[in-house]
Motif scaffolding. Structure first.
Motif, PDB file in Angstrom:
ATOM      1  N   GLY A  20       0.825  -1.199   0.000  1.00 41.74           N
ATOM      2  CA  GLY A  20       0.000   0.000   0.000  1.00 41.74           C
ATOM      3  C   GLY A  20       0.859   1.248   0.000  1.00 41.74           C
ATOM      4  N   PRO A  21       0.302   2.426  -0.312  1.00 41.31           N
ATOM      5  CA  PRO A  21       1.058   3.677  -0.398  1.00 41.31           C
ATOM      6  C   PRO A  21       1.487   4.150   0.993  1.00 41.31           C
ATOM      7  CG  PRO A  21      -1.268   4.105  -0.672  1.00 41.31           C
ATOM      8  CD  PRO A  21      -1.127   2.607  -0.643  1.00 41.31           C
ATOM      9  N   SER A  22       2.526   4.999   1.022  1.00 48.24           N
ATOM     10  CA  SER A  22       3.016   5.594   2.265  1.00 48.24           C
ATOM     11  C   SER A  22       3.401   7.044   1.988  1.00 48.24           C
ATOM     12  CB  SER A  22       4.213   4.815   2.820  1.00 48.24           C
ATOM     13  OG  SER A  22       5.286   4.853   1.905  1.00 48.24           O
ATOM     14  N   TRP A  23       3.692   7.771   3.046  1.00 48.49           N
ATOM     15  CA  TRP A  23       4.014   9.181   2.919  1.00 48.49           C
ATOM     16  C   TRP A  23       4.951   9.597   4.058  1.00 48.49           C
ATOM     17  CZ3 TRP A  23       2.854  12.326   7.013  1.00 48.49           C
ATOM     18  CH2 TRP A  23       1.969  11.787   7.971  1.00 48.49           C
ATOM     19  N   GLU A  24       5.586  10.729   3.865  1.00 50.33           N
ATOM     20  CA  GLU A  24       6.400  11.374   4.901  1.00 50.33           C
ATOM     21  C   GLU A  24       6.169  12.875   4.819  1.00 50.33           C
ATOM     22  OE1 GLU A  24      10.400   9.415   6.278  1.00 50.33           O
ATOM     23  OE2 GLU A  24      10.402   9.619   4.107  1.00 50.33           O
ATOM     24  N   GLY A  25       6.328  13.543   5.971  1.00 51.67           N
ATOM     25  CA  GLY A  25       6.137  14.991   5.998  1.00 51.67           C
ATOM     26  C   GLY A  25       6.976  15.660   7.070  1.00 51.67           C
ATOM     27  N   TRP A  26       7.349  16.897   6.768  1.00 49.15           N
ATOM     28  CA  TRP A  26       8.136  17.683   7.706  1.00 49.15           C
ATOM     29  C   TRP A  26       7.575  19.097   7.775  1.00 49.15           C
ATOM     30  CZ3 TRP A  26      10.008  14.525   3.956  1.00 49.15           C
ATOM     31  CH2 TRP A  26      10.805  13.429   4.356  1.00 49.15           C
ATOM     32  N   MET A  27       7.627  19.671   8.960  1.00 49.07           N
ATOM     33  CA  MET A  27       7.264  21.077   9.167  1.00 49.07           C
ATOM     34  C   MET A  27       8.533  21.800   9.634  1.00 49.07           C
ATOM     35  SD  MET A  27       6.630  23.698  11.464  1.00 49.07           S
ATOM     36  CE  MET A  27       6.330  22.908  13.039  1.00 49.07           C
ATOM     37  N   SER A  28       9.045  22.719   8.805  1.00 56.18           N
ATOM     38  CA  SER A  28      10.297  23.440   9.101  1.00 56.18           C
ATOM     39  C   SER A  28       9.978  24.904   9.384  1.00 56.18           C
ATOM     40  CB  SER A  28      11.262  23.340   7.915  1.00 56.18           C
ATOM     41  OG  SER A  28      11.536  21.988   7.607  1.00 56.18           O
ATOM     42  N   PRO A  29      10.078  25.349  10.651  1.00 52.33           N
ATOM     43  CA  PRO A  29       9.831  26.761  10.959  1.00 52.33           C
ATOM     44  C   PRO A  29      10.876  27.654  10.296  1.00 52.33           C
ATOM     45  CG  PRO A  29       9.792  25.409  12.949  1.00 52.33           C
ATOM     46  CD  PRO A  29      10.363  24.562  11.851  1.00 52.33           C
ATOM     47  N   PRO A  30      10.583  28.931  10.093  1.00 47.47           N
ATOM     48  CA  PRO A  30      11.599  29.844   9.550  1.00 47.47           C
ATOM     49  C   PRO A  30      12.855  29.853  10.412  1.00 47.47           C
ATOM     50  CG  PRO A  30       9.424  30.883   9.542  1.00 47.47           C
ATOM     51  CD  PRO A  30       9.278  29.605  10.302  1.00 47.47           C
ATOM     52  N   GLY A  31      13.995  30.023   9.762  1.00 50.27           N
ATOM     53  CA  GLY A  31      15.259  29.941  10.475  1.00 50.27           C
ATOM     54  C   GLY A  31      15.389  30.956  11.585  1.00 50.27           C
ATOM     55  N   TYR A  32      14.838  32.188  11.430  1.00 48.92           N
ATOM     56  CA  TYR A  32      15.022  33.221  12.436  1.00 48.92           C
ATOM     57  C   TYR A  32      14.290  32.904  13.732  1.00 48.92           C
ATOM     58  CZ  TYR A  32      10.402  34.818  10.837  1.00 48.92           C
ATOM     59  OH  TYR A  32       9.080  34.884  10.508  1.00 48.92           O
ATOM     60  N   THR A  33      13.312  31.940  13.697  1.00 49.17           N
ATOM     61  CA  THR A  33      12.606  31.570  14.924  1.00 49.17           C
ATOM     62  C   THR A  33      13.441  30.668  15.813  1.00 49.17           C
ATOM     63  OG1 THR A  33      11.572  29.630  13.909  1.00 49.17           O
ATOM     64  CG2 THR A  33      10.409  31.744  13.700  1.00 49.17           C
ATOM     65  N   ARG A  34      14.449  30.000  15.223  1.00 48.74           N
ATOM     66  CA  ARG A  34      15.321  29.070  15.949  1.00 48.74           C
ATOM     67  C   ARG A  34      14.534  27.922  16.581  1.00 48.74           C
ATOM     68  NH1 ARG A  34      17.146  34.209  16.562  1.00 48.74           N
ATOM     69  NH2 ARG A  34      19.321  34.596  15.992  1.00 48.74           N
ATOM     70  N   LEU A  35      13.421  27.528  15.961  1.00 47.24           N
ATOM     71  CA  LEU A  35      12.620  26.401  16.415  1.00 47.24           C
ATOM     72  C   LEU A  35      12.998  25.156  15.630  1.00 47.24           C
ATOM     73  CD1 LEU A  35       9.120  28.140  16.702  1.00 47.24           C
ATOM     74  CD2 LEU A  35      10.735  27.630  18.546  1.00 47.24           C
ATOM     75  N   PRO A  36      12.863  23.961  16.216  1.00 47.20           N
ATOM     76  CA  PRO A  36      13.291  22.739  15.526  1.00 47.20           C
ATOM     77  C   PRO A  36      12.292  22.299  14.461  1.00 47.20           C
ATOM     78  CG  PRO A  36      12.371  22.196  17.657  1.00 47.20           C
ATOM     79  CD  PRO A  36      12.395  23.688  17.596  1.00 47.20           C
ATOM     80  N   THR A  37      12.791  21.502  13.512  1.00 49.12           N
ATOM     81  CA  THR A  37      11.934  20.896  12.497  1.00 49.12           C
ATOM     82  C   THR A  37      11.132  19.747  13.114  1.00 49.12           C
ATOM     83  OG1 THR A  37      13.457  21.486  10.736  1.00 49.12           O
ATOM     84  CG2 THR A  37      11.924  19.688  10.281  1.00 49.12           C
ATOM     85  N   VAL A  38       9.871  19.610  12.700  1.00 48.55           N
ATOM     86  CA  VAL A  38       8.970  18.580  13.239  1.00 48.55           C
ATOM     87  C   VAL A  38       8.709  17.532  12.156  1.00 48.55           C
ATOM     88  CG1 VAL A  38       6.670  18.129  14.177  1.00 48.55           C
ATOM     89  CG2 VAL A  38       7.911  20.202  14.840  1.00 48.55           C
ATOM     90  N   TYR A  39       8.871  16.251  12.521  1.00 45.75           N
ATOM     91  CA  TYR A  39       8.572  15.136  11.621  1.00 45.75           C
ATOM     92  C   TYR A  39       7.095  14.796  11.774  1.00 45.75           C
ATOM     93  CZ  TYR A  39       9.235  10.655   9.243  1.00 45.75           C
ATOM     94  OH  TYR A  39       9.173   9.594   8.368  1.00 45.75           O
ATOM     95  N   LEU A  40       6.309  15.109  10.731  1.00 43.63           N
ATOM     96  CA  LEU A  40       4.856  14.999  10.846  1.00 43.63           C
ATOM     97  C   LEU A  40       4.394  13.562  11.062  1.00 43.63           C
ATOM     98  CD1 LEU A  40       3.729  17.546   8.095  1.00 43.63           C
ATOM     99  CD2 LEU A  40       3.837  17.870  10.565  1.00 43.63           C
TER     100      LEU A  40
END
Length: 849
Positions: free
Chosen positions: A190-210
Motif C-alpha cells: 500500500g502507499p506511504s508518505w512522509e512529511g516535515w514542518m520546518s519553521p523559519p530559520g530566524y525563529t530558531r525552532l526545531p523541524t517537526v517530523y509529521l
C-alpha cells in the motif's frame, strides 16, 4: 605441556581461565570484524536520517552498491583474519599475568633427582608454593584496541553517525528505501508518505517530523515550510489543505512532492490509505516595534547619543535611522536666505546588541554630526527596524536639532556661521568674504595668537581669488574654516594659564547662552583639568625661582588644598545644574580672583613628593585604561566588521576632522589615527598600540626610581606591585606586536590591577610617614599626636590634608548620611547604561570607602 589434565589445577583456575579465553575470543572478533559493523552502522545511519529521500534514486543505488561492496569485503576479511583461540593460548595468557609463571611450574616434573629424597622434598615444596599462588589468579582483561589497524578512527566516525541517527532520525524512515524503483514492496503493502514542518530559520525552532505527530491539533509558526513526499501508486494519496492560501487542481493535489508555506490557520490532510489530518493553528509573526527612549545626550565636542528601544517576538534583524532636513523650520535669514544645495539624506545603521537577545533591547545611536552641513539645524528623525520575516516598523518623524558641536568663543562662533553659509549654498562666497574681512578689521584686538590671524588671511585670499567654486574647493574651504574655528575655540594648550582663562571664559559664555547640563559638565571637566595643569606649572616655576624672603603674613593669607578647589568647582557646577546662574557666576568670579592671586608653596599647602608620585601613577593608570579600551574596541571590530560598511568612514575625533563635509557616517567607530598617526590597517594600528604601551612602561620605570616610603613594609609592597605591573606591561607589549589582542587585554588588566595595588600600598606608606612626623610635632608643641588644624580651624587628621567636612552636617546623623551615600554609589555603579568613565569613577569610590 605434560600433565595438562591435572584435575586439581583445572578446578583452581577454571573460572579465570574461562574468562581469559572469552577475552581472547572478544579480541579476535573485534580485530577481525570491526570494518563489518562500521559499514553496517553507516548504512543504518543513512537510512534512519532519511538521506535517501533527499537525493535522486540513482544516487541511492550507487551508494547502496558501494556499501554492499564494502560489506562483502569486510565479511571476507573477517573470515580470513579470525582464528578461534585455543586453551593453551588462554593458559599462556593467564600464566603470564601471574608472578613466577605458577601454571607452568605446576604442570612441570623434575628432570633429575627423582631418587634423591632431599631433592624431591625441595621440589614438592616448590610445587606447593606455586599451587598456592594459583589461588590468586584473576581473569586477564582483553585488549580491544584496534588503533594500529584503524589509524584514522573510522570506527568512531561510524559510531558517531549512528548516534546522530538515533537522536535525530527515526526507524520509520528506513522502510522508505524499499520504495525505490519500479515494482517495489509499496505496491503490495500500500502507499506511504512522509512529511516535515520546518519553521523559519530566524525563529530558531526545531523541524517537526509529521509522521510522529498523532495529535489532531498542531501549532505552526507563520511562514513555516511544509514538505510532503508521497510514495506508491500515483493518485493513491492526495493533499487537502487550506493553510497556504493556494488553489490546486485535483491533479496537482496528487503530486508526489508538495512544498508550501503556512500563511493562515486551517486544515492539513493527506487523504488515502494510512492518511492523516491535522487542524493547524498558525502562530502569527508580530510586527516589530521601535520608539525613541529618553533624552538625546550631546557631549561638548558634539558627539551625540540618541537612545531608542526596539521589540520583536523573534528578534530584530537590522535597523536604520534617517535624518532629513526640515527646511520649513530653518531660519532663512542671512546666509540661509538662498535655496540650499542638494545634500544626501543621512542614513545611519542602528546599533544592535553584540550579545544576548534582540527580542527586547535598548540601545543608543552614537555619532558626531558636527562636520555635516546640517549640524545644529532642525531635522526630522525617523528610525526603522526590520525583523526576520521582512516586516518593518518606523517611528513617527520627530523634529530635532541635529546634534553638533557648539562654539562659545564669539570669533569661533562667527567663523562656523560662515562655514555653514558656504555649505548651504556656494553662491554665498562673496558675502562670506566681506563678513570675514569685516570681522578681522582689527586683528590685534581679536586674535590672541598670530597663527589664527595668518590662517584667516590665507582663507580670505582663496575666497577672493575664486571665479566659480567646485565641489572640491568648497570642501577644502569648509575644512579650513572648521580648523580655524577649533583653533580659536581651543587655542594653544601649551600655556596653562591661557588655557585656564579660556576655560573660565567659555564656561561663562555657556552659562550666558543657556547651555545644556551635558555641555556644562564637559566644560567643568575642562576647567578642572586646566586648574590642575596651572597649579602644577605654577609649582614648578616656584621651585625653579625660589628665593629666600620674608614669610607671608598668616593673618592675610588663606591656605587651600587641591581638594578645597575641587569642592569649590563642585559647588559651582551644582549651582548651574539647579539653574542658580547668578550665584554660580559670582562663585566663578571668586574662583578667578583666587587663581589670579594664588601662590603655590611646598609643604602643607603644596604637593609633597609622595603626592606627586601618586598623581603620576594615577595618570599612568588612566593612560593604561585608555590603551586597554582602544585594544578592546579593535578586538570588537575584528569580530564585528559590519560596523564599517561600504562607504562609511570612522567618526572624526575632536581635533581630527578629516574628510570631506557630508562624508560623516556617525556611529561607525572612532578615528584610527592614534599614537604615531598612521592608520595603515590592523597591523599598523597594533604596532602603534605596542609603541604606546612601550612608552607607558618606560614612564612607569622612571616613576619607580624615586618612590617615597622605601624601607617600610608598605613601601616594599608598593615596589613589588609596580614591578608586577611592569612585567604585565611587557607581556602586553609583546602580545600587541604579535597581533594577539585578547592576550594583550588580559595582560593590560593585570597591569592595571597591579598599579592599583601599588598605589594603595604607597598611600599606606605615605600615611605612616605623615603620622610619625605629625606625632613628633604634636608632642613637641605639647598637643596630642597627629592632631592639627588648618588655617580655617578644621581638623586635618592624621593625613595632613583638609579632606574632612567637619561641622558641615549641622547635627545630622552623619553615619546614616554616609550609609545613604554609599548605597547610592552602589546603585549607580550597577546600572549598565551609565558611561564607562562614570562607572570607573564609582568603582574607585567603592574601593576607597
Amino acid at each position: 605441556m605434560a600433565r595438562q589434565n591435572d584435575p586439581e589445577l583445572s578446578r583452581t583456575i577454571r573460572w579465570p581461565l574461562a574468562l581469559t579465553h572469552a577475552g581472547l575470543v572478544a579480541e579476535r572478533v573485534v580485530r577481525a570484524w570491526w570494518p563489518l559493523w562500521s559499514v553496517v552502522f553507516v548504512a543504518l545511519a543513512i537510512l534512519m536520517l532519511g538521506l535517501q529521500d533527499l537525493v535522486a534514486v540513482e544516487w541511492v543505488w550507487a551508494v547502496g552498491a558501494g556499501l554492499t561492496a564494502l560489506f562483502i569485503w569486510a565479511l571476507w576479511r573477517g573470515m580470513r583474519v579470525f582464528q578461534w583461540p585455543s586453551r593453551d593460548e588462554a593458559l599462556l595468557r593467564l600464566d603470564g599475568s601471574l608472578k613466577g609463571n605458577p601454571i607452568q611450574a605446576a604442570l612441570d616434573s623434575p628432570a633429575i633427582g627423582t631418587g634423591d629424597a632431599a631433592s624431591m622434598a625441595v621440589w614438592n615444596a616448590h610445587q606447593a608454593r606455586m599451587r598456592a599462588r594459583l589461588k590468586e589468579a584473576k581473569p586477564v582483561e582483553p585488549d580491544l584496541r584496534v588503533s594500529n589497524a584503524d589509524p584514522y578512527a573510522l570506527r568512531f566516525v561510524a559510531l558517531l553517525a549512528l548516534s546522530v541517527a538515533f537522536l535525530f532520525g527515526s526507524f520509520v524512515r528506513v522502510q522508505s528505501v524499499t520504495n525505490m524503483g519500479v515494482g517495489g514492496p509499496e505496491l503490495a503493502q500500500g502507499p506511504s508518505w512522509e512529511g516535515w514542518m520546518s519553521p523559519p530559520g530566524y525563529t530558531r525552532l526545531p523541524t517537526v517530523y509529521l509522521n510522529d505527530i498523532t495529535a489532531e491539533n498542531l501549532d505552526v509558526p507563520e511562514g513555516a515550510l511544509i514538505t510532503l513526499r508521497m510514495y506508491g501508486e500515483v493518485g493513491a494519496l492526495s493533499l487537502d489543505e487550506s493553510v497556504s492560501g493556494l488553489s490546486r487542481t485535483p491533479e496537482q493535489a496528487q503530486d508526489t512532492a508538495q512544498d508550501f508555506e503556512v500563511a493562515q490557520a486551517g486544515r492539513l490532510a493527506i487523504d488515502g490509505p494510512n492518511g492523516r489530518a491535522w487542524q493547524i493553528a498558525m502562530i502569527p509573526d508580530a510586527a516589530p516595534r521601535i520608539e525613541r527612549d529618553g533624552e538625546i545626550e550631546i557631549a561638548y565636542d558634539g558627539a551625540a547619543q540618541i537612545p531608542f528601544k526596539a521589540q520583536d517576538d523573534f528578534g530584530i534583524e537590522a535597523g536604520q535611522a534617517r535624518l532629513v532636513l526640515a527646511l520649513g523650520e530653518v531660519d532663512r535669514r542671512y546666509g540661509r536666505a538662498l535655496e540650499p544645495e542638494f545634500q544626501e539624506v543621512i542614513n545611519v545603521p542602528l546599533p544592535m546588541p553584540l550579545a544576548g537577545s534582540r527580542a527586547d533591547f535598548k540601545e543608543a545611536l552614537g555619532g558626531n554630526f558636527s562636520l555635516h552641513p546640517w549640524a545644529n539645524l532642525p531635522v526630522r528623525l525617523e528610525m526603522s527596524v526590520t525583523d526576520g520575516r521582512g516586516q518593518t516598523a518606523r517611528t513617527e518623524p520627530e523634529l530635532i536639532t541635529l546634534p553638533g558641536r557648539r562654539f562659545f568663543d564669539p570669533m569661533a562662533k562667527a567663523v562656523i556661521e560662515q562655514r555653514q553659509a558656504l555649505l548651504w549654498n556656494r553662491d554665498n562666497v562673496d558675502t562670506i568674504s566681506q563678513l570675514l574681512r569685516a570681522m578681522s578689521n582689527r586683528p590685534d584686538e581679536i586674535f590672541r595668537k598670530p597663527e589664527p590671524r595668518k590662517t584667516l588671511s590665507e582663507i580670505l585670499a582663496k575666497l577672493e581669488a575664486l571665479d566659480g567654486i567646485s565641489d572640491e574647493q568648497q570642501g577644502e574651504l569648509a575644512q579650513a574654516l572648521w580648523d580655524l574655528a577649533v583653533e580659536l575655540e581651543e587655542g594653544d594648550l601649551q600655556d596653562a594659564l591661557e588655557r585656564l582663562q579660556r576655560a573660565q571664559e567659555r564656561l561663562e559664555e555657556a552659562m550666558k547662552n543657556g547651555a545644556s547640563d551635558q555641555e556644562i559638565a564637559e566644560l567643568m571637566q575642562e576647567l578642572r583639568e586646566a586648574t590642575q595643569d596651572y597649579m602644577r606649572e605654577l609649582a614648578r616655576q616656584n621651585r625653579q625661582n625660589e628665593e629666600p624672603g620674608e614669610p607671608a603674613d598668616p593673618e592675610n593669607t588663606i591656605e587651600m588644598s587641591q581638594d578645597d578647589l575641587q569642592r569649590m568647582m563642585d559647588r559651582i557646577q551644582e549651582l548651574m545644574e539647579q539653574g542658580r546662574m547668578a550665584e554660580a557666576m559670582e562663585a566663578l568670579q571668586q574662583l578667578q580672583e583666587m587663581m589670579d592671586n594664588m601662590q603655590v608653596t611646598q609643604g602643607e599647602g603644596g604637593q609633597s613628593p609622595g603626592e606627586q608620585a601618586m598623581d603620576q601613577l594615577s595618570d599612568t593608570l588612566r593612560e593604561q585604561q585608555e590603551l586597554s579600551d582602544e585594544a578592546f574596541r579593535d578586538l570588537q571590530e575584528q569580530f564585528n566588521p559590519s560596523q564599517r560598511q561600504d562607504g562609511q568612514q570612522p567618526s572624526q575625533q575632536e581635533g581630527d576632522p578629516g574628510g570631506e563635509p557630508g562624508d560623516q557616517q556617525p556611529g561607525q567607530g572612532e578615528a584610527r589615527e592614534r599614537g604615531d598617526g598612521q592608520g595603515q590597517g590592523e597591523q599598523g594600528l597594533e604596532q602603534s598600540l605596542a609603541d604606546r604601551q612601550q612608552a607607558l612602561r618606560d614612564e612607569l620605570n622612571r616613576q619607580r626610581r624615586n618612590l617615597p616610603g622605601q624601607g617600610t613594609e608598605a613601601g616594599e609592597r608598593s615596589a613589588q606591585s609596580l614591578e608586577d605591573a611592569d612585567n604585565a606591561m611587557d607581556g602586553a607589549e609583546e602580545a600587541l606586536r604579535d597581533g594577539d589582542l585578547a592576550e594583550a587585554i588580559d595582560q593590560q588588566s593585570e597591569a592595571m590591577e597591579a598599579l592599583r595595588d601599588g598605589m594603595r600600598a604607597l598611600g599606606e606608606a605615605m600615611a605612616q610617614q605623615r603620622a610619625q612626623q605629625q606625632g613628633q610635632q604634636g608632642f613637641a608643641e605639647g598637643g596630642e599626636p597627629g592632631e592639627q588644624r588648618d588655617p580655617l580651624g578644621r581638623s586635618q587628621g592624621n593625613s595632613g590634608r583638609s579632606d574632612t567636612d567637619e561641622g558641615l552636617l549641622q547635627g545630622e546623623d552623619v553615619y546614616r548620611r554616609a550609609e545613604e551615600l554609599l548605597d547610592e554609589i552602589r546603585r549607580r555603579s550597577s546600572e549598565a547604561d551609565r558611561p564607562e568613565i562614570e562607572k570607573n569613577y564609582l568603582d574607585r569610590l567603592l574601593e576607597r570607602f
